[in-house]
Scaffold this motif. Structure first.
Motif, short mmCIF file in Angstrom:
data_model
loop_
_atom_site.label_atom_id
_atom_site.label_comp_id
_atom_site.label_asym_id
_atom_site.label_seq_id
_atom_site.Cartn_x
_atom_site.Cartn_y
_atom_site.Cartn_z
N SER A 82 21.60 36.46 46.94
CA SER A 82 21.63 36.62 45.48
C SER A 82 22.78 35.85 44.84
CB SER A 82 21.75 38.11 45.11
OG SER A 82 20.60 38.82 45.52
N ASP A 83 23.55 35.13 45.66
CA ASP A 83 24.65 34.33 45.13
C ASP A 83 24.14 33.26 44.18
OD1 ASP A 83 26.51 35.75 46.59
OD2 ASP A 83 26.46 34.38 48.29
N LYS A 84 24.93 32.93 43.19
CA LYS A 84 24.48 32.08 42.10
C LYS A 84 24.96 30.64 42.21
CE LYS A 84 24.35 36.13 39.06
NZ LYS A 84 22.91 36.28 39.10
N TYR A 85 25.09 30.13 43.40
CA TYR A 85 25.43 28.73 43.59
C TYR A 85 24.20 27.87 43.27
CZ TYR A 85 29.29 30.83 46.14
OH TYR A 85 30.39 31.60 46.50
N GLU A 86 24.45 26.63 42.81
CA GLU A 86 23.34 25.79 42.34
C GLU A 86 23.10 24.54 43.19
OE1 GLU A 86 22.57 25.59 37.99
OE2 GLU A 86 24.68 26.19 37.87
N ALA A 87 23.73 24.48 44.36
CA ALA A 87 23.52 23.34 45.25
C ALA A 87 23.29 23.84 46.67
CB ALA A 87 24.72 22.40 45.22
N ALA A 88 22.44 23.12 47.41
CA ALA A 88 22.14 23.51 48.79
C ALA A 88 21.75 22.27 49.58
CB ALA A 88 21.03 24.55 48.83
N SER A 89 21.86 22.38 50.90
CA SER A 89 21.43 21.29 51.78
C SER A 89 21.12 21.86 53.15
CB SER A 89 22.50 20.20 51.87
OG SER A 89 23.70 20.70 52.43
N VAL A 90 20.69 20.98 54.05
CA VAL A 90 20.33 21.38 55.42
C VAL A 90 20.98 20.40 56.39
CG1 VAL A 90 18.44 21.64 57.07
CG2 VAL A 90 18.15 22.42 54.71
N ALA A 91 21.60 20.92 57.45
CA ALA A 91 22.17 20.09 58.51
C ALA A 91 22.44 20.98 59.71
CB ALA A 91 23.47 19.42 58.04
N ASP A 92 22.55 20.39 60.88
CA ASP A 92 22.89 21.14 62.09
C ASP A 92 24.41 21.16 62.21
OD1 ASP A 92 23.09 22.33 64.54
OD2 ASP A 92 22.09 20.74 65.67
N LEU A 93 25.03 22.13 61.55
CA LEU A 93 26.49 22.15 61.47
C LEU A 93 27.17 22.50 62.78
CD1 LEU A 93 27.07 23.88 58.00
CD2 LEU A 93 27.04 21.44 58.53
N ASN A 94 26.54 23.33 63.61
CA ASN A 94 27.17 23.75 64.86
C ASN A 94 26.60 23.04 66.09
OD1 ASN A 94 24.68 24.96 64.86
ND2 ASN A 94 25.45 27.07 64.91
N ARG A 95 25.74 22.06 65.86
CA ARG A 95 25.18 21.20 66.91
C ARG A 95 24.49 22.02 68.01
NH1 ARG A 95 29.54 16.73 68.62
NH2 ARG A 95 27.74 16.15 69.90
N GLY B 112 21.18 22.28 67.88
CA GLY B 112 19.81 21.80 67.85
C GLY B 112 18.93 22.47 66.83
N LYS B 113 19.49 23.37 66.03
CA LYS B 113 18.73 24.08 65.01
C LYS B 113 19.34 23.79 63.64
CE LYS B 113 17.70 27.87 68.21
NZ LYS B 113 18.57 27.34 69.30
N PRO B 114 18.51 23.55 62.64
CA PRO B 114 19.05 23.26 61.30
C PRO B 114 19.68 24.50 60.68
CG PRO B 114 16.67 23.44 61.20
CD PRO B 114 17.03 23.49 62.65
N ASP B 115 20.74 24.28 59.94
CA ASP B 115 21.42 25.34 59.20
C ASP B 115 21.31 25.03 57.71
OD1 ASP B 115 22.45 26.33 61.75
OD2 ASP B 115 23.81 24.61 61.67
N ILE B 116 21.48 26.06 56.91
CA ILE B 116 21.41 25.90 55.45
C ILE B 116 22.80 26.07 54.87
CG2 ILE B 116 20.53 26.93 53.30
CD1 ILE B 116 17.93 27.52 54.76
N ILE B 117 23.17 25.17 53.97
CA ILE B 117 24.46 25.22 53.29
C ILE B 117 24.20 25.51 51.82
CG2 ILE B 117 26.54 23.92 52.68
CD1 ILE B 117 24.38 22.52 55.43
N CYS B 118 24.98 26.39 51.23
CA CYS B 118 24.84 26.67 49.80
C CYS B 118 26.16 27.21 49.27
CB CYS B 118 23.72 27.68 49.55
SG CYS B 118 23.40 27.98 47.79
N GLY B 119 26.79 26.44 48.40
CA GLY B 119 28.02 26.89 47.78
C GLY B 119 29.12 27.12 48.79
N ALA B 120 29.67 28.33 48.80
CA ALA B 120 30.80 28.66 49.66
C ALA B 120 30.39 29.04 51.07
CB ALA B 120 31.59 29.80 49.04
N TYR B 121 29.09 29.08 51.38
CA TYR B 121 28.62 29.64 52.64
C TYR B 121 27.67 28.70 53.38
CZ TYR B 121 30.48 33.96 50.67
OH TYR B 121 31.31 34.89 50.13
N TRP B 122 27.57 28.92 54.70
CA TRP B 122 26.52 28.29 55.47
C TRP B 122 25.82 29.35 56.31
CZ3 TRP B 122 26.37 27.44 60.94
CH2 TRP B 122 27.52 27.76 61.64
#
Length: 389
Positions: free
Chosen positions: A35-48, A50-60
């Protein structure tokens, strides 16, 4: 011709899927992640892993379930806005882990967050520059070296930041700055080959800057061929009608309307731009993405409403919120509604949405952030059309 960076991640987790058959439509599973109100997001494998992670605002949110939120850092909050207007993954310091590049309006700061090598601790924030109020940040490979440059929509200028890489080709954490244009840019930014010379050009609300043969080191010529006021960011460059000339797709970032502009030539061979309506009944088309989400080999236009873009003061601010994709066929746009309704239960498109296959089923999904919360629309592939009575 597609003269833009498609924000679609297709990595090792993606399998092959077939295109839609006649009479089929796409089916989406809607998942609210936060329910966080951040307005930007992306996808990347941050911890390597092999699975994609979601990034949004202050959190992943680590995949594959995205149920756990790991804090990256504090984000400035001011006047209903979190000052995080892009979340682009790029290995800035060359350690093999994607970092996150962001920028904001209130802090006037372009920065990158350093990935703690896949750990769950907080990320160190590094300032790249303070170019002024940043509407959002876009990323295009301007010099064709395979690494995108950083281009904030800031201070009525075209400013490009190029990652400095070492002799090993890895990022050094430093950037070279190029100011290509001052004035005429405004609330709107795009990139693509306008004149068909094989080099990408920059677009603003007042015209376009032509890339010289010398690239970033050369002098970019300005062509004041339109006056768009406030537009979506980005303005897309795409041959909509398939006539071999680059056209434009843009929305009203803070009003009603979504249009494409057909490129043509007058009797004297001068370039012309003719406005074509896509949708004038919905407001705040602030972010636009071209990506093939139905696997037919052709890009669709993915977009939606940015909820409360100016704290509810924009035309249509209280209208229902939605996320859509548009099928494009030789100048014709057909809207398909993915989500639509009140902001309390419906996603918008925010400032910076992302398209990627996050579950590995071969169909690209949509990560939609906004002041109504963070949503994932899992593309489940074809759904047979109901039979007619």
């Amino acid at each position: 011709m597609v003269g833009h960076l498609i924000r679609a991640v297709v990595g090792a987790w993606t399998m092959t899927a077939c295109a839609l058959a006649a009479g089929e439509t796409l089916s989406f599973e809607k998942v609210k992640l936060s329910s966080d109100k951040y307005e930007a997001a992306s996808v990347a494998d941050l911890n390597r892993d092999g699975k994609p992670d979601i990034i949004c605002g202050a959190y992943w949110y680590p995949g594959p379930d995205f149920k756990t939120a790991h804090k990256m850092c504090d984000v400035l909050y001011e006047s209903e806005y979190f000052d995080d207007f892009s979340d682009f993954p790029l290995d800035v310091n060359g350690d093999g882990y994607d970092d996150i590049i962001t920028g904001g309006w209130f802090g006037k700061t372009l920065a990158w967050r350093e990935n703690p090598k896949g750990g769950t601790g907080e990320w160190k924030v590094h300032v790249i520059d303070k170019p002024g109020n940043i509407e959002t940040v876009r990323f295009w490979d301007v010099d064709g070296d395979g690494v995108p440059e950083i281009v904030p929509n800031a201070a009525d200028k075209i400013i490009v930041y190029k990652l400095v890489r070492g002799s090993d080709g890895k990022g050094t954490g430093k950037f070279d700055k190029f100011v290509l244009r001052e004035g005429g840019v405004g609330h709107g930014l795009g990139y693509g080959d306008i004149n068909g010379d094989g080099r990408g050009d920059f677009l603003g609300v007042g015209g376009w800057a032509e890339q010289p043969p010398e690239g970033l080191e050369g002098k970019w010529s300005w062509h004041a061929e339109w006056d768009f006021k406030q537009t979506s960011v980005p303005i897309l460059v795409h041959d909509v009608d398939e006539d071999g000339l680059a056209d434009l797709i843009l929305g009203a970032g803070h009003g009603y309307g979504l249009w494409w502009y057909k490129q043509g030539k007058d009797a004297d061979g001068k370039r012309t731009w003719t406005k074509q309506i896509i949708d004038e009944k919905r407001s705040q088309y602030h972010d636009l993405v071209l990506a093939d989400i139905d696997n037919d080999g052709r890009p669709e236009l993915i977009t939606g409403k940015r909820y409360r873009a100016h704290n509810g003061q924009d035309p249509g601010a209280n209208d229902p919120v939605g996320v859509y994709y548009f099928k494009i066929s030789k100048g014709k746009f057909e809207r398909v509604t993915i989500d639509y309704g009140p902001a309390e239960t419906t996603a918008g498109a925010g400032l910076y949405l992302w398209v990627a296959d996050v579950d590995g089923n071969g169909w690209k999904d949509i990560v939609a952030p906004g002041k109504g919360g963070l949503y994932l629309f899992k593309n489940m592939g074809p759904k047979a059309a109901p039979s007619k009575p």
